[in-house]
Scaffold this active site. Structure first.
Site, short mmCIF file in Angstrom:
data_model
loop_
_atom_site.label_atom_id
_atom_site.label_comp_id
_atom_site.label_asym_id
_atom_site.label_seq_id
_atom_site.Cartn_x
_atom_site.Cartn_y
_atom_site.Cartn_z
N SER A 1 1.08 -0.94 0.26
CA SER A 1 0.27 0.09 -0.22
C SER A 1 0.71 1.77 0.14
O SER A 1 0.60 2.60 -0.55
CB SER A 1 -1.45 -0.09 1.29
OG SER A 1 -0.22 0.54 2.23
N ASN B 1 13.62 4.23 5.14
CA ASN B 1 12.29 3.11 5.68
C ASN B 1 11.30 3.63 6.54
O ASN B 1 11.90 4.73 7.04
CB ASN B 1 13.30 1.89 6.15
CG ASN B 1 12.89 0.89 7.26
OD1 ASN B 1 11.69 -0.04 6.33
ND2 ASN B 1 12.40 0.64 8.39
N HIS C 1 9.06 3.24 9.69
CA HIS C 1 8.98 1.35 10.12
C HIS C 1 7.67 2.41 11.11
O HIS C 1 7.25 3.48 11.76
CB HIS C 1 9.56 1.40 11.41
CG HIS C 1 9.97 0.85 12.25
ND1 HIS C 1 9.99 -0.71 12.04
CD2 HIS C 1 9.59 0.60 13.85
CE1 HIS C 1 9.74 -1.12 13.53
NE2 HIS C 1 10.31 -0.53 14.37
N ASP D 1 16.49 -0.59 12.14
CA ASP D 1 15.09 0.73 12.51
C ASP D 1 16.21 1.77 13.25
O ASP D 1 15.21 2.06 14.05
CB ASP D 1 13.96 -0.05 13.35
CG ASP D 1 13.43 -1.01 12.39
OD1 ASP D 1 13.48 -1.16 11.24
OD2 ASP D 1 12.75 -1.93 12.62
C1 GAR Z 1 3.58 -1.16 7.20
O1 GAR Z 1 2.50 -0.97 7.98
C2 GAR Z 1 5.28 -0.52 6.50
O2 GAR Z 1 5.27 0.52 8.03
C3 GAR Z 1 5.65 -1.66 8.02
O3 GAR Z 1 5.05 -2.66 6.78
C4 GAR Z 1 3.56 -2.31 6.64
C5 GAR Z 1 3.95 -2.50 5.18
O4 GAR Z 1 2.86 -1.94 4.38
N1 GAR Z 1 6.63 -1.99 7.95
C6 GAR Z 1 7.67 -2.89 8.83
O5 GAR Z 1 7.42 -2.92 9.42
C7 GAR Z 1 9.62 -2.68 8.14
N2 GAR Z 1 9.42 -2.78 9.73
P1 GAR Z 1 2.21 -2.33 2.69
O6 GAR Z 1 2.90 -3.42 2.03
O7 GAR Z 1 0.80 -1.81 2.55
O8 GAR Z 1 3.09 -0.80 2.48
#
Ligand code: GAR
Length: 221
Positions: free
Chosen positions: A18, A112, A114, A150
């Site tokens: 997303s 990134n 997080h 992170d």
């Molecule tokens: C998001 O919430 C992002 O912040 C998190 O994964 C999700 C991906 O959603 N990332 C982490 O946790 C990285 N450590 P998306 O695929 O819908 O963008």
């Protein structure tokens, strides 16, 4: 008349995509002065791969399970990215721990997102950990990537309240709305040449960014 070459983004994903979609949309609408040149996933089943392909973007899967070490996997990522022009690398839900083999060549142009108020809750299960700790708020941080998981310098951070009855899922839904707002803002700063990483930390417009990142406000540009 001179034509400046448009900046090219590479986006690395592992799942839904997303945040990636937000970048695709922002580039298509002109809100971001860039194009998404490549989307890479470590997971062949990532739904985001199909979303990117539907938007006409080049995609590639580099399956981490085909490599015997993190370093070998990272080297394959580097080679893929070096095969095309890439100005900024966006990690968007890319759920692999990266080594210096990948991080060093892209230092300063690797972002990134997080889903926590870093330095709180690096790693996984951030929303559940915030709930378990009895926190009154949660949030999301965009940061430069360094070799510390992170742990790179924060750029921008958005906060949301935790409300009675919240579950990890309801909290995640509240946080991701903020993710979709702040990530393109940070990328735009970088593309405008306003955002830099030095040995002293992250700078915006020549000013050091606070250790918790710039607090997101609705008029932040
Ligand atoms: C998001 O919430 C992002 O912040 C998190 O994964 C999700 C991906 O959603 N990332 C982490 O946790 C990285 N450590 P998306 O695929 O819908 O963008």
């Amino acid at each position: 008349m001179t034509h400046r070459k448009q900046a090219r983004l590479a986006i690395l994903i592992s799942g839904r995509g997303s945040n990636m979609q937000v970048f695709i949309n922002a580039c298509a609408s002109g809100d971001l002065d860039a194009q998404v040149g490549l989307v890479i996933s470590n997971n062949p089943d990532a739904a985001g791969l199909q979303r990117a392909a539907e938007a006409g973007i080049a995609t590639c899967c580099i399956d981490h399970r085909s490599y015997s070490s993190r370093e070998d996997f990272d080297q394959a990522l580097v080679e893929q990215l070096n095969s095309t022009q890439v100005d900024l690398v966006i990690l968007a839900g890319f759920m692999r721990i990266l080594t210096p083999v990948f991080i060093a060549p892209f230092a300063g142009r690797l972002l990134n997102i997080h889903p926590s108020l870093l330095p709180k809750y690096p790693g996984l299960h951030t929303h559940q950990r915030a709930l378990d700790a009895g926190d009154s708020e949660a949030g999301v941080t965009v940061h430069f990537v360094t070799a510390e998981l992170d742990g790179g310098p924060p750029i921008v951070q958005a906060r949301v309240p935790i409300v009675p009855g919240d579950t990890a899922a309801t909290l995640a839904a509240r946080v991701i709305e903020e993710e979709h707002v702040i990530y393109p803002v940070a990328a735009q700063w970088y593309l405008q040449g306003r955002l830099t990483l030095t040995d002293q930390g992250a700078y915006l417009d020549g000013n050091p960014i606070p250790v918790s990142g710039i607090a997101h406000t609705p008029d932040l540009r």
